[in-house]
Motif scaffolding. Structure first.
Motif, PDB file in Angstrom:
ATOM      1  N   LEU A   1       0.723  -1.009  -0.135  1.00  0.00           N
ATOM      2  CA  LEU A   1      -0.232   0.058  -0.153  1.00  0.00           C
ATOM      3  C   LEU A   1       0.876   1.225   0.066  1.00  0.00           C
ATOM      4  O   LEU A   1       1.842   1.401   0.607  1.00  0.00           O
ATOM      5  CB  LEU A   1      -0.750  -0.101   1.338  1.00  0.00           C
ATOM      6  N   GLY A   2       0.349   2.275  -0.557  1.00  0.00           N
ATOM      7  CA  GLY A   2       1.027   3.586  -0.475  1.00  0.00           C
ATOM      8  C   GLY A   2       0.163   4.623  -0.726  1.00  0.00           C
ATOM      9  O   GLY A   2      -1.130   4.589  -1.480  1.00  0.00           O
ATOM     10  N   ASP A   3       0.227   5.739  -0.094  1.00  0.00           N
ATOM     11  CA  ASP A   3      -0.341   6.780  -0.521  1.00  0.00           C
ATOM     12  C   ASP A   3       0.232   8.159  -0.049  1.00  0.00           C
ATOM     13  O   ASP A   3       0.867   8.478   0.874  1.00  0.00           O
ATOM     14  CB  ASP A   3      -1.688   7.005   0.566  1.00  0.00           C
ATOM     15  N   ASP A   4       0.525   9.125  -0.841  1.00  0.00           N
ATOM     16  CA  ASP A   4       1.305  10.376  -0.822  1.00  0.00           C
ATOM     17  C   ASP A   4       0.418  11.541  -0.835  1.00  0.00           C
ATOM     18  O   ASP A   4       0.773  12.858  -0.746  1.00  0.00           O
ATOM     19  CB  ASP A   4       2.359  10.579  -1.800  1.00  0.00           C
TER      20      ASP A   4
ATOM     21  N   ASN B   1       1.463  17.066  10.528  1.00  0.00           N
ATOM     22  CA  ASN B   1       1.175  16.849   9.142  1.00  0.00           C
ATOM     23  C   ASN B   1       1.737  15.209   9.051  1.00  0.00           C
ATOM     24  O   ASN B   1       2.819  14.889   9.943  1.00  0.00           O
ATOM     25  CB  ASN B   1       2.010  17.642   8.112  1.00  0.00           C
ATOM     26  N   ILE B   2       1.164  14.402   8.479  1.00  0.00           N
ATOM     27  CA  ILE B   2       1.583  13.061   8.084  1.00  0.00           C
ATOM     28  C   ILE B   2       1.294  12.696   6.575  1.00  0.00           C
ATOM     29  O   ILE B   2       0.499  13.243   5.722  1.00  0.00           O
ATOM     30  CB  ILE B   2       0.626  11.922   8.744  1.00  0.00           C
ATOM     31  N   ASP B   3       2.502  12.230   5.907  1.00  0.00           N
ATOM     32  CA  ASP B   3       2.338  11.944   4.531  1.00  0.00           C
ATOM     33  C   ASP B   3       3.149  10.731   4.324  1.00  0.00           C
ATOM     34  O   ASP B   3       3.785  10.006   5.067  1.00  0.00           O
ATOM     35  CB  ASP B   3       3.416  13.148   3.983  1.00  0.00           C
ATOM     36  N   ASN B   4       3.249  10.345   2.994  1.00  0.00           N
ATOM     37  CA  ASN B   4       4.039   9.088   2.285  1.00  0.00           C
ATOM     38  C   ASN B   4       4.018   8.043   3.228  1.00  0.00           C
ATOM     39  O   ASN B   4       4.937   7.326   3.642  1.00  0.00           O
ATOM     40  CB  ASN B   4       5.420   9.564   2.324  1.00  0.00           C
TER      41      ASN B   4
ATOM     42  N   LEU C   1      -3.878  19.457   3.280  1.00  0.00           N
ATOM     43  CA  LEU C   1      -3.045  20.675   3.140  1.00  0.00           C
ATOM     44  C   LEU C   1      -1.920  20.361   2.573  1.00  0.00           C
ATOM     45  O   LEU C   1      -0.874  19.836   3.034  1.00  0.00           O
ATOM     46  CB  LEU C   1      -2.905  21.132   4.433  1.00  0.00           C
ATOM     47  N   ASN C   2      -1.624  21.004   1.395  1.00  0.00           N
ATOM     48  CA  ASN C   2      -0.230  20.772   0.665  1.00  0.00           C
ATOM     49  C   ASN C   2       0.297  19.448   0.499  1.00  0.00           C
ATOM     50  O   ASN C   2       1.285  19.142   0.791  1.00  0.00           O
ATOM     51  CB  ASN C   2       0.756  21.544   1.592  1.00  0.00           C
ATOM     52  N   ASN C   3      -0.657  18.410  -0.200  1.00  0.00           N
ATOM     53  CA  ASN C   3      -0.471  17.158  -0.213  1.00  0.00           C
ATOM     54  C   ASN C   3      -0.040  16.364   0.943  1.00  0.00           C
ATOM     55  O   ASN C   3       0.811  15.511   1.049  1.00  0.00           O
ATOM     56  CB  ASN C   3       0.389  17.025  -1.457  1.00  0.00           C
ATOM     57  N   GLN C   4      -0.628  16.796   2.108  1.00  0.00           N
ATOM     58  CA  GLN C   4      -0.291  15.817   3.272  1.00  0.00           C
ATOM     59  C   GLN C   4      -1.740  15.895   4.053  1.00  0.00           C
ATOM     60  O   GLN C   4      -2.539  16.807   3.928  1.00  0.00           O
ATOM     61  CB  GLN C   4       0.646  16.750   4.248  1.00  0.00           C
ATOM     62  N   ALA C   5      -1.871  14.994   5.064  1.00  0.00           N
ATOM     63  CA  ALA C   5      -2.833  14.856   5.867  1.00  0.00           C
ATOM     64  C   ALA C   5      -2.583  15.791   7.088  1.00  0.00           C
ATOM     65  O   ALA C   5      -1.538  15.647   7.869  1.00  0.00           O
ATOM     66  CB  ALA C   5      -3.115  13.377   6.419  1.00  0.00           C
TER      67      ALA C   5
ATOM     68  N   GLY D   1      -3.613   6.836  -4.531  1.00  0.00           N
ATOM     69  CA  GLY D   1      -2.534   5.941  -3.958  1.00  0.00           C
ATOM     70  C   GLY D   1      -2.223   4.707  -4.641  1.00  0.00           C
ATOM     71  O   GLY D   1      -2.885   4.754  -5.659  1.00  0.00           O
ATOM     72  N   THR D   2      -1.478   3.813  -4.307  1.00  0.00           N
ATOM     73  CA  THR D   2      -1.133   2.441  -4.747  1.00  0.00           C
ATOM     74  C   THR D   2      -1.601   1.362  -3.870  1.00  0.00           C
ATOM     75  O   THR D   2      -1.565   1.455  -2.553  1.00  0.00           O
ATOM     76  CB  THR D   2       0.414   2.594  -5.287  1.00  0.00           C
ATOM     77  N   GLY D   3      -1.851   0.033  -4.675  1.00  0.00           N
ATOM     78  CA  GLY D   3      -1.971  -0.943  -3.748  1.00  0.00           C
ATOM     79  C   GLY D   3      -3.501  -1.320  -3.352  1.00  0.00           C
ATOM     80  O   GLY D   3      -4.264  -0.607  -4.275  1.00  0.00           O
TER      81      GLY D   3
END
Length: 265
Positions: A29-32, A222-225, A71-75, A47-49
């Protein structure tokens, strides 16, 4: 041997294919979070997966801003630094998934976490599985790992910090599970920051990922990737597509034919 090169091809090609099949893609799994800015409204399903749902939000909202948003491609967990009352202290986003891994397979997960500022001391912000039985995040200003009620910490961080965390969960059908956490590591042999053992009573991470915060009002995260997989670096070779297998087979046979033609001349 009469046709040494051809024989080698017949041996090497199937072996190479077998190796490729064994080295399956380990990022399950992946999500950016490449989504438009705004609240999580059920349309964030990229995302992927093997995701089986979009992200969904549950919790508090204030002045039109939820406790989690994009916000700005982040959670982003904004807290109340944007103004308003203590109306977005608590909330979570979640997304369901599935994997085909065998029970008790060692699993790895990774994410980037940033604390933009820190103006309070009693709160928690975690990445969680199994309803919080497996979690990594920040609680009361300290980095923590949680496993079946055990919740050790690795001390505090600067008011503003950004780190990549990798967690490894080892399942044991007959005993304790082991959760190991690295911060900003490049190799699995790097020293982890936390290791916790406890009997979880589970053979996998379930089917729901959550980002959860509680009492977080005067700071912002922020949480990302996010990634989930079966290897520390999430980058093993992918399984070849059927077309690739056919191409390799054709090349092997063509090489064999060419060699026989050359031998007859």
């Amino acid at each position: 041997m009469k046709y040494p090169i051809a024989a080698s091809l017949l041996l090497v090609v199937p072996f190479a294919l077998a190796v490729c099949r064994h080295a399956e893609a380990v990022q399950l799994l992946g999500d950016d979070f490449t989504y438009a800015d705004g609240n999580f409204d059920g349309t964030q399903n990229g995302g992927t997966g093997s995701w089986t749902s979009a992200w969904t939000f549950s919790g508090q909202s204030d002045s039109g801003i939820d406790a989690w948003r994009v916000l700005n491609n982040q959670a982003n967990a904004p807290g109340n630094e944007l103004g308003g009352n203590a109306g977005r202290q608590t909330g979570s986003i979640s997304r369901s998934f599935t994997t085909s891994e065998a029970p008790n397979t060692t699993m790895y997960f990774s994410f980037d976490m940033e604390r933009v500022n820190d103006n309070e001391g009693s709160y928690s912000t975690y990445v969680e599985f199994l309803g919080g039985q497996v979690a990594v995040g920040v609680q009361n200003d300290t980095v923590r790992a949680r496993l079946a009620g055990q919740n050790p910490n690795d001390g505090s961080r600067p008011a503003a910090f950004s780190s990549n965390f990798i967690g490894r969960i080892e399942f044991d059908a007959l005993g304790d599970e082991i959760l190991t956490v690295w911060e900003n590591a490049t190799l699995e042999t790097d020293a982890p920051i936390l290791t916790v053992m406890a009997e979880l009573g589970q053979s996998d991470l379930g089917t729901l990922l959550e980002f959860d915060k509680n009492g977080q009002d005067n700071n912002q995260f922020n949480i990302d990737n996010f990634q989930l997989g079966t290897d520390f670096d999430f980058s093993a070779a992918a399984v070849p597509e059927p077309a690739s297998v056919a191409i390799w087979t054709f090349l092997g046979l063509a090489g064999f034919g060419y060699y026989r033609t050359r031998r007859k001349k």
